[in-house]
Enzyme design. Structure first.
Site, PDB file in Angstrom:
ATOM      1  CE1 TYR A   1       5.758  -3.309   8.954  1.00  0.00           C
ATOM      2  CE2 TYR A   1       5.064  -1.749  11.140  1.00  0.00           C
ATOM      3  CZ  TYR A   1       5.151  -2.799   9.977  1.00  0.00           C
ATOM      4  OH  TYR A   1       4.014  -3.232  10.147  1.00  0.00           O
TER       5      TYR A   1
ATOM      6  CG  HIS B   1      -2.810  -5.057  13.315  1.00  0.00           C
ATOM      7  ND1 HIS B   1      -4.081  -3.984  13.301  1.00  0.00           N
ATOM      8  CD2 HIS B   1      -2.558  -4.834  11.950  1.00  0.00           C
ATOM      9  CE1 HIS B   1      -4.233  -3.220  12.160  1.00  0.00           C
ATOM     10  NE2 HIS B   1      -2.656  -3.972  11.980  1.00  0.00           N
TER      11      HIS B   1
ATOM     12  CG  ASP C   1      -1.075  -6.830   6.812  1.00  0.00           C
ATOM     13  OD1 ASP C   1      -1.831  -6.086   7.235  1.00  0.00           O
ATOM     14  OD2 ASP C   1      -0.294  -6.395   7.236  1.00  0.00           O
TER      15      ASP C   1
ATOM     16  CG  ASP D   1       0.969  -4.342  12.039  1.00  0.00           C
ATOM     17  OD1 ASP D   1       1.131  -5.098  10.998  1.00  0.00           O
ATOM     18  OD2 ASP D   1       0.505  -3.267  11.737  1.00  0.00           O
TER      19      ASP D   1
ATOM     20  CD  GLU E   1      -3.351  -2.726   7.734  1.00  0.00           C
ATOM     21  OE1 GLU E   1      -2.498  -2.763   7.856  1.00  0.00           O
ATOM     22  OE2 GLU E   1      -2.966  -1.995   6.341  1.00  0.00           O
TER      23      GLU E   1
ATOM     24  CG  HIS F   1       4.337  -6.974   9.060  1.00  0.00           C
ATOM     25  ND1 HIS F   1       3.937  -8.386   7.474  1.00  0.00           N
ATOM     26  CD2 HIS F   1       3.606  -6.617   8.982  1.00  0.00           C
ATOM     27  CE1 HIS F   1       2.972  -7.654   7.978  1.00  0.00           C
ATOM     28  NE2 HIS F   1       2.813  -6.417   8.534  1.00  0.00           N
TER      29      HIS F   1
ATOM     30  CG  HIS G   1      -0.367   0.079   2.651  1.00  0.00           C
ATOM     31  ND1 HIS G   1      -0.196   0.300   3.127  1.00  0.00           N
ATOM     32  CD2 HIS G   1      -1.348  -0.561   3.748  1.00  0.00           C
ATOM     33  CE1 HIS G   1      -0.297   0.246   4.291  1.00  0.00           C
ATOM     34  NE2 HIS G   1      -0.263  -0.803   4.132  1.00  0.00           N
TER      35      HIS G   1
ATOM     36  CG  HIS H   1      -0.480   0.696  12.240  1.00  0.00           C
ATOM     37  ND1 HIS H   1      -0.642   0.709  11.122  1.00  0.00           N
ATOM     38  CD2 HIS H   1      -0.474  -0.284  12.404  1.00  0.00           C
ATOM     39  CE1 HIS H   1      -1.229  -0.019   9.703  1.00  0.00           C
ATOM     40  NE2 HIS H   1      -1.083  -1.626  11.190  1.00  0.00           N
TER      41      HIS H   1
HETATM   42 FE1  FEO Z   1      -1.403  -3.270  10.212  1.00  0.00          FE
HETATM   43 FE2  FEO Z   1       0.760  -5.690   8.995  1.00  0.00          FE
HETATM   44  O1  FEO Z   1      -0.764  -4.211   9.369  1.00  0.00           O
END
Ligand code: FEO
Length: 396
Positions: free
Chosen positions: A191, A78, A82, A164, A80, A224, A24, A145
């Site tokens: 990051y 989370h 991903d 994250d 999001e 990640h 993104h 976040h």
């Molecule tokens: Fe906030 Fe890795 O997604």
């Protein structure tokens, strides 16, 4: 190669995304990974999932350890996608009636992503879930976040599953900090600069909360990149420094150029800054991705921005960069502007306006040069650079 047993009975069952190059709008030139963790105790828990595309790979990884039907609890740190995209396939295999633990905001947000009526268990900071010999404690990390973000802490093993937080977009078979060495810090810094910078005040509060709770941390498992096991304190200290927005004796000169005039100005400004003993990097916007530029901005004391005037406006790439930087809210920077123009020359005024909106200390009205800079104009640029360098020396 997954799964990887990261400590006895705890596995990383996530996947590696080797080929993603744009996350993104963030340049992921080393790819990334979507980590998910399986804890096998008297009860079995899965922490987070992966991107929807990798649902089968996640389930295959889990199946190498246990039948997914044996998972008792699914935990979503989370929303999001991903980390939640694979939830529908996972819940279908694990059992639609199995408890799904998340924060209160997580329950709201997951319901807005997925129509399934899962058995949400909304938890708050300090609430616990026993797995038999092991205990999970939840820690809400709202806006670090997303509103739904939370961490999960495994008490007995002193492992923080940090969503994250402390992550890096890095694809590799290396799973731990002791396998990558210090190179990984650059990915962690990038990051932070591009995902977390605007939440710096909340991150400082969160680090205080972790200290107050006296959480001992042997290992940090982000969603990640690599796992911090050799020296988790190193990334925690780096976060404290980045969140305080501590600055180096460093400036960045960010610009675009049409016919090399603004570029020539940038080079002279950079030379002037360097003449004051300050580290400087001139960065041509179309040669560096915006997420790379923000990584350099993170610990710079000054950001000098240059743009030609195009159709009475900023050059579009400069506008893109300024909008991106404004959203990430860097604090306490020195700023200045410059640019070449043909007949109207609005760019410098427009840059100054943006820098003032970001509460930068704009230390000079800026330099506009018509068409091609001559000796006198280049000397003025060098002098602007010296002024920026001196301001940094006074500040730091
Ligand atoms: Fe906030 Fe890795 O997604």
């Amino acid at each position: 190669m997954r799964p990887v047993e990261i400590t006895k009975g705890i596995y990383d069952v996530g996947v590696i995304d080797w080929n993603i190059r744009d996350f993104h709008g963030y340049s992921t030139y080393r790819g990334t990974s979507y980590n998910a963790f399986l804890i096998v105790d008297e009860k079995i828990a899965l922490i987070d999932t992966v991107k929807k595309t990798y649902s089968d790979q996640l389930l295959d990884n889990i199946s190498k350890i246990i039948d997914p039907k044996k998972i008792d609890y699914v935990i979503s740190n989370h929303t999001e996608m991903d980390h939640s995209g694979a939830l529908p396939r996972v819940m279908h295999r694990v059992g639609e009636d199995k408890p799904l633990y998340c924060s209160k905001m997580g329950a709201n947000n997951l319901a807005r992503h997925f129509p399934q009526k899962w058995d949400y268990h909304a938890v708050g900071t300090g609430e616990e879930l026993s797995l038999g010999n092991r205990t999970l404690t939840f820690l809400e990390t709202r806006m670090v976040h997303w509103p739904d973000s939370m961490f999960t802490y495994l008490k007995e093993d002193k492992i923080l599953f940090s969503s994250d937080g402390f992550g890096q977009h890095y694809a590799g078979h290396e799973r731990f900090d002791d396998q990558t060495g210090d190179d990984i810090m650059l990915h962690a810094k990038k990051y932070f600069a591009n995902i977390l910078l605007l939440y710096s005040p909340l991150i400082l509060k969160l680090l205080d909360t972790v200290a107050q709770l006296g959480l001992e941390i042997n290992m940090i498992c982000p969603d990640h990149g690599i796992i911090w096991r050799k020296d988790p304190g190193k990334i925690i200290n780096a976060y404290a420094k980045w969140a305080k927005q501590e600055q180096e004796k460093k400036a960045v000169v960010v610009y675009d150029t049409m016919w090399h005039s603004t570029e020539a100005m940038a080079d002279e400004i950079a030379a002037g800054i360097a003449s004051e003993g300050v580290s400087v990097r001139p960065i041509h916007i179309r040669s560096s991705h915006r997420s790379e530029i923000m990584t350099e901005v993170l610990d710079a004391a000054a950001v000098v921005v240059g743009s030609p005037t195009l159709n009475n406006q900023l050059f579009p790439t400069v506008s893109d960069f300024l909008v991106y930087m404004k959203g990430l809210k860097p604090l306490n920077k020195i700023g200045a502007a410059f640019g070449s123009y043909g007949w109207s020359g609005e760019a410098v005024k427009l840059i100054n306006k943006e820098l003032e909106t970001m509460k930068f200390d704009v230390i000079d009205p800026g330099i506009r040069i018509q068409y091609v800079p001559e000796k006198k104009g280049l000397e003025a640029c060098f002098d602007l650079g010296k002024k920026v360098g001196q301001a940094i020396n006074e500040k730091i």
